[in-house]
Design a protein around this motif. Sequence first.
Motif, PDB file in Angstrom:
ATOM      1  N   GLY A  95      34.706  64.841  33.693  1.00 42.21           N
ATOM      2  CA  GLY A  95      34.930  64.171  32.422  1.00 42.21           C
ATOM      3  C   GLY A  95      35.501  62.769  32.528  1.00 42.21           C
ATOM      4  O   GLY A  95      36.105  62.276  31.567  1.00 42.21           O
ATOM      5  N   GLN A  96      35.298  62.113  33.665  1.00 36.53           N
ATOM      6  CA  GLN A  96      35.898  60.800  33.873  1.00 36.53           C
ATOM      7  C   GLN A  96      34.859  59.718  34.159  1.00 36.53           C
ATOM      8  O   GLN A  96      33.812  59.986  34.751  1.00 36.53           O
ATOM      9  N   GLU A  97      35.167  58.498  33.728  1.00 37.44           N
ATOM     10  CA  GLU A  97      34.365  57.305  34.018  1.00 37.44           C
ATOM     11  C   GLU A  97      35.305  56.195  34.476  1.00 37.44           C
ATOM     12  O   GLU A  97      36.443  56.087  33.993  1.00 37.44           O
ATOM     13  N   ILE A  98      34.839  55.364  35.395  1.00 37.20           N
ATOM     14  CA  ILE A  98      35.634  54.232  35.850  1.00 37.20           C
ATOM     15  C   ILE A  98      35.634  53.149  34.774  1.00 37.20           C
ATOM     16  O   ILE A  98      34.587  52.769  34.264  1.00 37.20           O
ATOM     17  N   LYS A  99      36.839  52.644  34.465  1.00 38.64           N
ATOM     18  CA  LYS A  99      36.978  51.644  33.408  1.00 38.64           C
ATOM     19  C   LYS A  99      37.607  50.341  33.890  1.00 38.64           C
ATOM     20  O   LYS A  99      37.467  49.310  33.226  1.00 38.64           O
ATOM     21  N   GLN A 100      38.315  50.367  35.037  1.00 38.97           N
ATOM     22  CA  GLN A 100      38.956  49.167  35.559  1.00 38.97           C
ATOM     23  C   GLN A 100      38.786  49.106  37.071  1.00 38.97           C
ATOM     24  O   GLN A 100      38.738  50.146  37.746  1.00 38.97           O
ATOM     25  N   LEU A 101      38.728  47.880  37.584  1.00 38.18           N
ATOM     26  CA  LEU A 101      38.576  47.671  39.021  1.00 38.18           C
ATOM     27  C   LEU A 101      39.416  46.485  39.465  1.00 38.18           C
ATOM     28  O   LEU A 101      39.569  45.503  38.739  1.00 38.18           O
ATOM     29  N   ALA A 102      39.940  46.600  40.684  1.00 37.79           N
ATOM     30  CA  ALA A 102      40.568  45.463  41.357  1.00 37.79           C
ATOM     31  C   ALA A 102      40.098  45.510  42.801  1.00 37.79           C
ATOM     32  O   ALA A 102      40.346  46.494  43.507  1.00 37.79           O
ATOM     33  N   CYS A 103      39.396  44.465  43.232  1.00 43.74           N
ATOM     34  CA  CYS A 103      38.657  44.546  44.498  1.00 43.74           C
ATOM     35  C   CYS A 103      38.852  43.293  45.359  1.00 43.74           C
ATOM     36  O   CYS A 103      38.909  42.170  44.842  1.00 43.74           O
ATOM     37  N   PHE A 104      38.951  43.511  46.659  1.00 41.15           N
ATOM     38  CA  PHE A 104      38.838  42.439  47.643  1.00 41.15           C
ATOM     39  C   PHE A 104      37.476  42.575  48.323  1.00 41.15           C
ATOM     40  O   PHE A 104      37.051  43.682  48.643  1.00 41.15           O
ATOM     41  N   SER A 105      36.795  41.462  48.528  1.00 40.56           N
ATOM     42  CA  SER A 105      35.511  41.482  49.214  1.00 40.56           C
ATOM     43  C   SER A 105      35.565  40.590  50.438  1.00 40.56           C
ATOM     44  O   SER A 105      36.445  39.729  50.566  1.00 40.56           O
ATOM     45  N   ALA A 106      34.612  40.801  51.358  1.00 40.69           N
ATOM     46  CA  ALA A 106      34.607  40.029  52.603  1.00 40.69           C
ATOM     47  C   ALA A 106      33.198  39.989  53.177  1.00 40.69           C
ATOM     48  O   ALA A 106      32.353  40.825  52.851  1.00 40.69           O
TER      49      ALA A 106
END
Length: 350
Positions: A210-221
Amino acid sequence: MVGIALLGAGIFASQEHLPAIEADPSLELKAVYSRSQKSAETLASASKNASSVDVYYDSPAVAGKSLDDLLRRDDIAAVAVVLPILTQPAVIQKAIKAGKHVLSEKPVAADVDAAKKLISWYDSLGAGAPIWAVAENFRFIESLDYAATKVAGFGGKVATFRLQKYGFVRAEDKYFNTAWRKVPEHQGGFLLDGGVHFVAALRLLLAAAGQEIKQLACFSALLEERLLPVDTVNAVAVTQDGKSGTITMTFGTEFKSGLEIEVVTTSGAVAWTPTSVRTVTNNSASGERVEDTKEFLYSSGVKEEMVAFSQAIGAGKANPLQTPAEALKDLEILQGLLKSGEGNAALTQI
């Protein structure tokens, strides 16, 4: 039996879509199309019924052999579109305008804005429009379906989750040596092309709770200079209930590989790989810890998704796992990871 054409003669079209079409007794391959005559003829020759598969192409220009000529055929009711990411939307529209049912490869489009415009155009056609389904084969992998059933069966509230995908795209890799992947004009490079699969799998398991992702904080490289523009993301993701988990995807780690997704609830834990599902819970009677692992033969899920598409044509409605709206949610998360990474872990709303 539904007459179908395969549009695209690349690696995935020849190795996965062609055998999937030919394995479905309700489909009959009528034609193939590719940009070049050589690639189209090579694909057609790989068919079990090569002599009955017609070939269409753009180069060289030959009267009666264009994509438009293919789409004018009354005996072709559906097409599978397996073309480069940036090429697909225009072909999807052209096929639907020609009255053909469409199964198009993921991602639904190169970016969220383009996807929303395409979906809005399709929705404007109304109830009588041909079916448009998006091929995300991970949603049809048997082991993933089993894992989702386990997550739903355990119940409880999500405590945390993780997606870990490690891999390395070598210089000699057949996919890397596809021109549009080697010099990508789309965002994220391999992270868009391949990463959307893993996002789809995570979303399926979270949805079972019953869950969906709503926020993200990401480092990319960018760990491997060949894999422009970025090849790695490390993120924290948060659901609508405020439960956090982690997402790691990389195509640039030579000495670590593997794919595993785990969802932990207050009632148990499910860890999925393409060939195994490990579960941990408590015995309801004794309270003792119970662990179990079920093994699976590897399957790409492409044959199963092709069956779902052909059944949808018969039913007159797309399979819920193949709707463009569902594919858009995968793309929103993938693009969110990339955008947050560009901003050094800037908080991104989905």
